[in-house]
Motif scaffolding. Structure first.
Motif, short mmCIF file in Angstrom:
data_model
loop_
_atom_site.label_atom_id
_atom_site.label_comp_id
_atom_site.label_asym_id
_atom_site.label_seq_id
_atom_site.Cartn_x
_atom_site.Cartn_y
_atom_site.Cartn_z
N TRP A 1 32.72 2.65 -45.09
CA TRP A 1 33.70 3.61 -45.30
C TRP A 1 34.92 3.11 -45.50
O TRP A 1 35.99 4.11 -45.94
CB TRP A 1 33.71 4.52 -43.99
N LEU A 2 35.36 1.96 -45.44
CA LEU A 2 36.61 1.34 -45.61
C LEU A 2 37.29 1.78 -46.96
O LEU A 2 38.42 2.08 -47.10
CB LEU A 2 36.56 -0.31 -45.23
N PRO A 3 36.60 1.63 -47.89
CA PRO A 3 37.10 2.03 -49.39
C PRO A 3 37.81 3.27 -49.49
O PRO A 3 38.81 3.75 -49.93
CB PRO A 3 36.19 1.72 -50.46
N TYR A 4 36.82 4.33 -48.69
CA TYR A 4 37.13 5.73 -48.85
C TYR A 4 38.50 5.85 -48.04
O TYR A 4 39.14 6.68 -48.31
CB TYR A 4 36.05 6.73 -48.09
N TRP A 5 38.54 5.35 -46.80
CA TRP A 5 39.58 5.46 -45.90
C TRP A 5 40.82 4.77 -46.58
O TRP A 5 41.90 5.59 -46.33
CB TRP A 5 39.40 4.62 -44.65
N LEU A 6 40.82 3.64 -47.15
CA LEU A 6 42.02 3.14 -47.89
C LEU A 6 42.45 4.06 -48.94
O LEU A 6 43.75 4.09 -48.96
CB LEU A 6 41.73 1.79 -48.39
N GLY A 7 41.50 4.83 -49.79
CA GLY A 7 41.62 5.61 -50.67
C GLY A 7 42.43 6.94 -50.14
O GLY A 7 43.49 7.45 -50.67
N PHE A 8 42.03 7.30 -49.18
CA PHE A 8 42.75 8.52 -48.30
C PHE A 8 44.02 8.06 -48.12
O PHE A 8 44.99 8.95 -48.14
CB PHE A 8 41.86 9.10 -47.41
#
Length: 179
Positions: free
Chosen positions: A111-118
């Protein structure tokens, strides 16, 4: 300072006191017009939620590893200081803890890429809103703060993954030497 850190690692009460004090401080900064009693009430609510979350995490980790919260805190300290336990039972407990925490970090990494993108979208949105309103100082400072926060999260995650992988290999090497 070491005693204070160890006290915070082991004591849920110490964590509750710190969360409460931070909650009152943040409420005082963000809600200056409210009555101080409301700051305390909000801090108590926030502390309750945080402590419930921490208690559930501690209980789950204790069940997975097979030791109490103080034992987990001590094992985490040994992981941070790269100390391999000499006792075979403690090594087995450490092995379970390392496997559990590495598994959690690897599952969370999805989930890290989604969190960073958000977080990036929030920062960009603030800069765009600042450009439309004519004030770029706060939005740019916010974007720099978000970038620094995200970098800190990535750095801590990478460091923790490295420490746990090193401990896993050290435990394997120790097991091979004993066997």
């Amino acid at each position: 300072m070491r005693a204070f850190k160890r006290w915070l690692d082991r004591s849920l009460t110490a964590q509750a006191a710190l969360a409460f004090l931070l909650g009152v401080g943040v409420n005082a900064l963000l809600r200056r017009d409210d009555h101080p009693v409301l700051w305390v009430i909000h801090a108590v609510i926030y502390t309750g939620v945080i402590i419930a979350f921490l208690a559930v995490r501690r209980r789950r980790a204790s069940r997975a590893v097979g030791t109490d919260a103080a034992g987990i805190a001590e094992l985490n300290r040994k992981i941070r200081h790269r100390e391999v336990p000499r006792d075979a039972e403690e090594r087995a407990t450490m092995r379970r803890l390392v496997a559990e925490q590495l598994g959690q970090m690897e599952r969370g990494g999805r989930w890290l890429p989604y969190w960073l993108g958000f977080m990036g979208l929030v920062a960009i949105g603030m800069v765009v809103l600042g450009a439309f309103t004519g004030s770029l100082v706060f939005p740019l400072a916010f974007a720099v703060g978000v970038a620094g926060f995200c970098y800190g999260i990535l750095w801590m995650r990478r460091r923790a993954m490295g420490l746990h992988r090193d401990m896993r290999s050290a435990l394997r090497n120790q097991n091979e030497q004993v066997a």
